[in-house]
Design a protein around this motif. Structure first.
Motif, short mmCIF file in Angstrom:
data_model
loop_
_atom_site.label_atom_id
_atom_site.label_comp_id
_atom_site.label_asym_id
_atom_site.label_seq_id
_atom_site.Cartn_x
_atom_site.Cartn_y
_atom_site.Cartn_z
N SER A 37 0.64 -1.06 -0.26
CA SER A 37 -0.49 -0.30 -0.20
C SER A 37 0.96 1.51 0.30
O SER A 37 1.85 1.12 1.30
N GLU A 100 -2.09 2.92 -6.30
CA GLU A 100 -2.12 3.03 -4.35
C GLU A 100 -2.10 1.76 -4.32
O GLU A 100 -1.29 1.61 -2.83
N TYR A 101 -2.72 0.74 -4.56
CA TYR A 101 -1.34 -0.30 -4.33
C TYR A 101 -0.78 -1.21 -5.54
O TYR A 101 -0.82 -1.22 -6.60
N GLY A 314 -2.65 12.35 -3.47
CA GLY A 314 -3.43 11.71 -4.42
C GLY A 314 -3.17 11.76 -5.54
O GLY A 314 -1.96 12.21 -6.31
N LEU A 338 -0.24 9.45 -1.32
CA LEU A 338 -1.48 8.65 -1.48
C LEU A 338 -2.39 8.61 -0.28
O LEU A 338 -1.67 7.28 0.89
N HIS A 340 -4.42 7.26 2.66
CA HIS A 340 -4.94 5.68 2.51
C HIS A 340 -6.95 6.05 2.52
O HIS A 340 -7.37 6.55 2.84
N SER A 341 -7.38 5.20 1.66
CA SER A 341 -8.98 5.44 1.62
C SER A 341 -9.95 4.72 2.11
O SER A 341 -9.55 3.66 2.79
N SER A 344 -11.58 1.79 0.34
CA SER A 344 -11.15 0.85 -0.22
C SER A 344 -11.19 -0.61 -0.05
O SER A 344 -11.68 -0.73 0.86
#
Length: 346
Positions: A37, A100-101, A314, A338, A340-341, A344
């Motif tokens: 991540s 993001e990942y 982002g 970035l 953390h969402s 997700s």
């Protein structure tokens, strides 16, 4: 179920779980990878070269871009779990970091004490400066070293490492603010090329020339740097950013006199591309991390706080960060955060 093509059994915080990774290339050992991540990704001048297909013309769009990231392990391949744990801070250098990942081969990961953007500055920029100067610079006490784009992501480390070798360091930059930063990290003479004539300054202050030039600008700056070399001087090319936005990726230089100029001074030009020196990478990074942790090395990060639209946050801000660099606005390494969402699905 056993791991198969495009499929991997991963270990998450809650235990074993099967996840299908449709995009995994067939050449990857699927049990020796982890899911990463990203928390911060680095911006490099060469991002534009890679996206233009200059590094690998066989790669056709769409393809992943970005070279480096730092973040947390969120899932592990079965054998990778022997060396890494979920939640561990790691960094990596691998094409495709603007995500993001990311699936990362365990052997390409670098364990870190924590997720700090300062550590990200070392992965490409710091390692480039360290290895290139060590292998090609032949630095020693009293040598005069000229660093172009000295306040940039790599230049900041070239300045500091040359000073640690007890050299006299000259750095070019584009503002008095950047000049102030360079002085704060030990630069002996700063040249603001927006307000000073670099050629005149070098001719007046260093009439016998400089012993080493650390060059990343290209074009007219390359010609000027070449002319400023002392007898037996060395010019190290790590890039030529002024040409990257051209269709060819190059800016014209006065190459027709190059053989004569080098012969007259017994001088040399050496190119450096980090991919050719990965055998030195681990040792270099270990040393850089120790210096960074101990406070012996300044790792300046620019997250875009002074950019017109604010901080680079982002993936959607990556293009702004690249433009910011090509406008010459950054001091230190440009880093995009970035967050953390919370939505997700992983």
């Amino acid at each position: 179920m056993q791991p198969g093509p495009g499929r991997i059994c991963i270990l998450c915080g809650s235990g074993a779980k099967e996840t299908v990774l449709e995009s995994c290339s067939a050449g990857i050992n699927l049990v020796n990878i982890f899911l990463f991540s990203s928390r911060f990704v680095g911006i490099n001048a060469s991002d534009i070269n890679y996206s233009a297909g200059r590094y690998d013309p066989s790669v056709k769009p769409p393809f992943d871009i970005g070279f480096e990231g730092i973040g947390d392990v969120v899932a592990l391949g079965l054998s990778a779990s022997a060396d890494y744990t979920v939640g561990q801070a790691v960094a990596y250098v691998k094409a495709g970091s603007f995500a993001e990942y990311t699936v990362v081969p365990a052997k390409q990961a670098v364990p870190l004490p924590s997720v700090k953007p300062e550590f990200l500055t070392l992965m490409v920029s710091g390692a480039t400066a360290y290895i290139s100067l060590k292998e090609l610079g032949e630095l020693s006490e009293g040598k005069k070293v000229l660093v172009t784009a000295a306040a940039g992501g790599t230049g900041q480390f070239a300045v500091q490492l040359a000073k640690k070798a007890k050299c006299h360091v000259i750095g070019t930059c584009s503002s008095d603010e950047k000049g102030g930063f360079l002085k704060s990290i030990g630069c002996d003479r700063t040249i603001n090329y927006k307000t000073e004539n670099v050629e005149s300054v070098l001719r007046k202050d260093y009439p016998e020339g400089v012993d080493v030039v650390y060059e990343s600008v290209g074009g007219k700056m390359f010609d000027l740097a070449l002319n400023s070399l002392a007898t037996k001087g060395r010019l190290i090319i790590i890039g030529f950013i002024t040409g990257y936005q051209n269709p060819t990726g190059l800016q014209p230089i006065k190459a027709e006199l190059l053989p004569a100029k080098l012969l007259k001074k017994s001088a040399s030009i050496r190119g450096f591309f980090l991919n050719h020196y990965f055998s030195e990478y681990k040792t270099a990074l270990e040393h850089l991390l120790k210096m960074c942790e101990s406070g012996d090395l300044v790792c300046e990060v620019d997250v875009g706080d002074t950019s017109p639209e604010g901080k680079f946050t982002g993936l959607e801000s990556v293009f702004r960060a690249v433009d910011y660099m090509y406008m010459g606005k950054n001091t230190g390494k440009i880093v995009v955060e970035l967050p953390h969402s919370v939505n997700s699905k992983l």
